[in-house]
Design a protein around this motif. Structure first.
Motif, PDB file in Angstrom:
ATOM      1  N   THR A 128       0.338  -0.909   0.222  1.00 30.95           N
ATOM      2  CA  THR A 128      -0.335  -0.100  -0.293  1.00 30.95           C
ATOM      3  C   THR A 128       1.255   1.024  -0.160  1.00 30.95           C
ATOM      4  O   THR A 128       2.054   0.663   0.479  1.00 30.95           O
ATOM      5  CB  THR A 128      -0.862   0.072   1.358  1.00 30.95           C
ATOM      6  OG1 THR A 128      -0.042  -0.182   2.181  1.00 30.95           O
ATOM      7  CG2 THR A 128      -1.711  -0.926   1.326  1.00 30.95           C
ATOM      8  N   ASN A 130       0.580   5.355   1.893  1.00 32.23           N
ATOM      9  CA  ASN A 130      -0.056   5.479   2.847  1.00 32.23           C
ATOM     10  C   ASN A 130      -0.811   7.457   1.736  1.00 32.23           C
ATOM     11  O   ASN A 130       0.011   7.570   1.310  1.00 32.23           O
ATOM     12  CB  ASN A 130       0.648   6.130   3.819  1.00 32.23           C
ATOM     13  CG  ASN A 130       1.253   4.924   4.890  1.00 32.23           C
ATOM     14  OD1 ASN A 130       0.697   4.240   4.411  1.00 32.23           O
ATOM     15  ND2 ASN A 130       3.029   5.244   5.054  1.00 32.23           N
ATOM     16  N   SER A 196     -10.183   5.036   6.909  1.00 32.51           N
ATOM     17  CA  SER A 196      -8.926   4.234   8.133  1.00 32.51           C
ATOM     18  C   SER A 196      -8.473   2.968   7.736  1.00 32.51           C
ATOM     19  O   SER A 196      -9.360   2.797   6.993  1.00 32.51           O
ATOM     20  CB  SER A 196      -9.017   4.690   9.714  1.00 32.51           C
ATOM     21  OG  SER A 196     -10.733   3.409   9.172  1.00 32.51           O
ATOM     22  N   GLY A 197      -7.306   2.713   7.800  1.00 32.09           N
ATOM     23  CA  GLY A 197      -6.963   1.582   7.199  1.00 32.09           C
ATOM     24  C   GLY A 197      -6.861   1.223   5.300  1.00 32.09           C
ATOM     25  O   GLY A 197      -6.429   2.692   4.408  1.00 32.09           O
ATOM     26  N   ARG A 198      -6.573   0.146   5.231  1.00 33.75           N
ATOM     27  CA  ARG A 198      -6.595  -0.252   3.703  1.00 33.75           C
ATOM     28  C   ARG A 198      -7.793  -0.118   2.787  1.00 33.75           C
ATOM     29  O   ARG A 198      -8.925  -0.635   3.543  1.00 33.75           O
ATOM     30  CB  ARG A 198      -6.306  -1.594   3.669  1.00 33.75           C
ATOM     31  CG  ARG A 198      -5.619  -2.689   2.803  1.00 33.75           C
ATOM     32  CD  ARG A 198      -5.713  -3.659   2.260  1.00 33.75           C
ATOM     33  NE  ARG A 198      -4.187  -4.468   3.603  1.00 33.75           N
ATOM     34  CZ  ARG A 198      -3.230  -4.109   2.786  1.00 33.75           C
ATOM     35  NH1 ARG A 198      -2.830  -4.013   1.291  1.00 33.75           N
ATOM     36  NH2 ARG A 198      -2.118  -4.663   3.593  1.00 33.75           N
ATOM     37  N   HIS A 199      -7.532   0.376   2.021  1.00 33.71           N
ATOM     38  CA  HIS A 199      -8.325   0.600   1.268  1.00 33.71           C
ATOM     39  C   HIS A 199      -8.045   0.732  -0.849  1.00 33.71           C
ATOM     40  O   HIS A 199      -6.755   0.521  -0.620  1.00 33.71           O
ATOM     41  CB  HIS A 199      -9.240   1.782   0.866  1.00 33.71           C
ATOM     42  CG  HIS A 199      -9.685   2.221   2.081  1.00 33.71           C
ATOM     43  ND1 HIS A 199     -11.531   1.628   1.678  1.00 33.71           N
ATOM     44  CD2 HIS A 199      -9.622   2.964   3.295  1.00 33.71           C
ATOM     45  CE1 HIS A 199     -11.936   1.916   3.305  1.00 33.71           C
ATOM     46  NE2 HIS A 199     -10.821   2.133   4.107  1.00 33.71           N
ATOM     47  N   ASP A 219      -3.740   0.366  -4.563  1.00 30.56           N
ATOM     48  CA  ASP A 219      -3.787  -0.142  -2.767  1.00 30.56           C
ATOM     49  C   ASP A 219      -2.890   1.090  -1.501  1.00 30.56           C
ATOM     50  O   ASP A 219      -1.966   1.385  -2.609  1.00 30.56           O
ATOM     51  CB  ASP A 219      -3.042  -1.160  -2.964  1.00 30.56           C
ATOM     52  CG  ASP A 219      -4.091  -2.553  -3.493  1.00 30.56           C
ATOM     53  OD1 ASP A 219      -4.741  -3.325  -3.012  1.00 30.56           O
ATOM     54  OD2 ASP A 219      -2.930  -3.093  -4.803  1.00 30.56           O
ATOM     55  N   ASP A 221      -3.652   2.771   2.393  1.00 29.70           N
ATOM     56  CA  ASP A 221      -3.334   3.086   4.106  1.00 29.70           C
ATOM     57  C   ASP A 221      -3.959   4.458   3.822  1.00 29.70           C
ATOM     58  O   ASP A 221      -3.400   5.176   4.537  1.00 29.70           O
ATOM     59  CB  ASP A 221      -2.614   2.402   3.743  1.00 29.70           C
ATOM     60  CG  ASP A 221      -2.922   1.803   5.584  1.00 29.70           C
ATOM     61  OD1 ASP A 221      -4.018   2.549   6.554  1.00 29.70           O
ATOM     62  OD2 ASP A 221      -2.446   0.985   6.244  1.00 29.70           O
ATOM     63  N   GLY A 223      -3.721   6.021   6.938  1.00 28.32           N
ATOM     64  CA  GLY A 223      -3.317   6.385   8.208  1.00 28.32           C
ATOM     65  C   GLY A 223      -3.520   7.029   9.334  1.00 28.32           C
ATOM     66  O   GLY A 223      -3.862   6.040  10.469  1.00 28.32           O
TER      67      GLY A 223
END
Length: 223
Positions: A128, A130, A196-199, A219, A221, A223
């Motif tokens: 990913t 950021n 928030s997090g992984r997308h 991909d 993140d 953060g």
């Protein structure tokens, strides 16, 4: 004689025949310059561009299998998906994207180019980039096609791209643009909240030179 915008000047008789033969051969060789080149999202890096960026000079390194397993499976499936990181497009979609790109095949553009990019649909923990709530999608257009528009989506909160295939219903539109004139670089500002997090950031680029559409998974993140 003019061939591929190259002008062959008149020459003395002893070399004229050889020069004409060389010019004919030039005309017969498929041209591989920027006229045949395309583009991709380079920040946050699309899946195959990121794999090429990280491993293009070391793609046979077995350490990739442990350090970057999603790229490893992509290189094993079809290295040309990375060497041709700028060629993930479909012609003739007529704007009806869901009809030509089925669920589960969004990152390969509906298994375009005879399945060259199928590995990009593989579910797993892709590396990913950021990003913050507000970020910029940067796209490189080597051939300066221009854009009728860009559409940028982010997967809904709760979708897990490491375990779930990507579907159209997983996407939320976060940016849409008007046209862009021919250029090598485009920037699309994106403003979001609540992620928030992984997308997955999913970018659709409708090129201007013909009905040619790029479908690009990045991909990220939050953060």
């Amino acid at each position: 004689m003019v061939c591929h915008d190259r002008i062959i000047a008149p020459l003395h008789r002893p070399t004229l025949l050889l020069s004409l033969l060389a010019a004919v051969l030039l005309c017969l060789i498929p041209w591989s310059g920027t006229a045949n080149a395309h583009g991709s999202v380079i920040d946050p890096a699309s899946r195959n561009y990121g794999c090429w960026l990280r491993w293009g000079s070391d793609f046979q390194n077995p350490a990739m299998a442990q350090e970057d397993p999603m790229c490893w499976q992509a290189w094993q499936d079809n290295p040309n998906a990375m060497w041709n990181w700028n060629g993930l497009y479909r012609n003739g979609s007529a704007g009806n994207f869901q009809a030509v790109v089925p669920d589960g095949q969004l990152c390969s553009g509906g298994r375009t180019e005879s399945g060259r990019y199928n590995s990009l649909d593989t579910v797993g923990a892709w590396k990913t980039s950021n990003v913050a709530d507000d970020f910029t999608v940067k796209l490189y257009d080597q051939a300066s096609h221009g854009a009728d528009y860009f559409l940028v989506y982010v997967t809904r909160q709760g979708h897990d791209p490491t375990t779930q295939p990507l579907k159209w219903s997983d996407l939320e539109l976060v940016a849409g643009t008007g046209s862009y004139g021919p250029s090598n670089n485009y920037e699309i500002p994106v403003s979001t909240s609540g992620y928030s997090g992984r997308h997955v950031v999913y970018t659709i680029w409708q090129a201007s030179h013909m009905d040619q559409t790029y479908f690009l998974c990045s991909d990220v993140d939050f953060g």
